[in-house]
Write an enzyme that holds these catalytic residues in place. Sequence first.
Site, mmCIF file in Angstrom:
data_model
loop_
_atom_site.group_PDB
_atom_site.id
_atom_site.type_symbol
_atom_site.label_atom_id
_atom_site.label_comp_id
_atom_site.label_asym_id
_atom_site.label_seq_id
_atom_site.Cartn_x
_atom_site.Cartn_y
_atom_site.Cartn_z
ATOM 1 N N LYS A 53 0.840 -1.206 0.000
ATOM 2 C CA LYS A 53 0.000 0.000 0.000
ATOM 3 C C LYS A 53 0.873 1.252 0.000
ATOM 4 C CE LYS A 53 -3.904 -2.385 2.098
ATOM 5 N NZ LYS A 53 -4.765 -2.690 3.247
ATOM 6 N N GLN A 97 -4.597 -1.514 9.510
ATOM 7 C CA GLN A 97 -4.625 -2.849 8.894
ATOM 8 C C GLN A 97 -5.168 -3.883 9.877
ATOM 9 O OE1 GLN A 97 -3.842 -3.403 5.681
ATOM 10 N NE2 GLN A 97 -4.167 -5.586 5.779
ATOM 11 N N ASP A 120 -10.945 3.098 3.999
ATOM 12 C CA ASP A 120 -11.339 1.689 3.919
ATOM 13 C C ASP A 120 -12.859 1.565 3.781
ATOM 14 O OD1 ASP A 120 -9.418 -0.341 3.937
ATOM 15 O OD2 ASP A 120 -9.013 -0.102 6.084
HETATM 16 N N1 GUN Z 1 -7.164 -6.668 6.151
HETATM 17 C C1 GUN Z 1 -7.533 -7.392 5.070
HETATM 18 N N2 GUN Z 1 -8.091 -6.587 4.135
HETATM 19 C C2 GUN Z 1 -8.067 -5.339 4.636
HETATM 20 C C3 GUN Z 1 -8.497 -4.080 4.140
HETATM 21 O O1 GUN Z 1 -9.036 -3.936 3.040
HETATM 22 N N3 GUN Z 1 -8.276 -3.025 4.966
HETATM 23 C C4 GUN Z 1 -7.717 -3.152 6.196
HETATM 24 N N4 GUN Z 1 -7.577 -2.064 6.938
HETATM 25 N N5 GUN Z 1 -7.322 -4.294 6.687
HETATM 26 C C5 GUN Z 1 -7.493 -5.384 5.907
#
Ligand code: GUN
Length: 295
Positions: A53, A97, A120
């Site tokens: 990311k 995350q 998100d």
């Molecule tokens: N863990 C797995 N997928 C995601 C996501 O799209 N966002 C976040 N913050 N954590 C995740």
Amino acid sequence: MPAELIDGKVIAAGVRAEVAGEVATLKASGIVPKLAVVLVGDDPASAVYVAAKGRACVEVGMAESTIRLPATTSQGELMQLLDSLNADSTVHGILVQSPFPSQIDCSAVIRRIDPAKDVDGFHPVNVGKLMAGERDGFVPCTPAGIQELLRASNVATRGLDCVIVGRSNIVGKPMAALMVQDGPVANCTVTVCHRYTRDLAVHTRRADILITAVGRPGLITADMVKPGAAVLDVGITRIPDPTRKSGTRLVGDVDFDAVREVAGLITPVPGGVGPMTIAMLLRNTVRAAQRLATA
Ligand code: GUN
């Protein structure tokens, strides 16, 4: 004739290029869109996702800051960090995350993020906006990416039966909300299946659009798919494969080789839905910066 492949890498590259253009425009007016990514603990898969990311932000010209906290971080410490990121006008998007260490209350963390920075799309305000069909919220990245794949593949979705396997807050539920609403690449009749669905195949065989997000390799076999259907596979599981140098490979929920002979369109794993998730995160972050700039 085997199904046409939906190339997520190519479609994601298009979204990233579009985002890079919007970043350049914002920068020309003195705004550098910035994403703050918070990682608590040392889950190896999360570390890989977070690094990807951060890299993606830099590639489109955005700023990013990755904050790595120890697994022993308390709820209070994390809340304090979120308060300071909420108050920081140079930060436009915030992402924590998941999964979290057990002492952290996941839903309290999501609620603490300013909904205007919740790229998100997990905050209840954004979840509510999605359900209500309001377009000024943030849509979770994976469902938004799947909608983008359908758009790019020119699937005329109106009136189609869309069957979603998996009811997670991250994929299944927001995907259902997106596809049922009135709008482009939507207007479907939506069914959501889950572990207590009595006869999964009865539902999947009716699907013109079949979306699966479970994490069970081989769950969807060829006899469960309607001829000509669009099949989008969110599942991603690492399985042993002695023929590979690494000894493993990634597979989705769909028995790809067999289903490809029946479906009309299909996403590969990897290289299908996966690349779209980060592309949509970048798009959400640039939207956050645009909105905060005009607020
Ligand atoms: N863990 C797995 N997928 C995601 C996501 O799209 N966002 C976040 N913050 N954590 C995740």
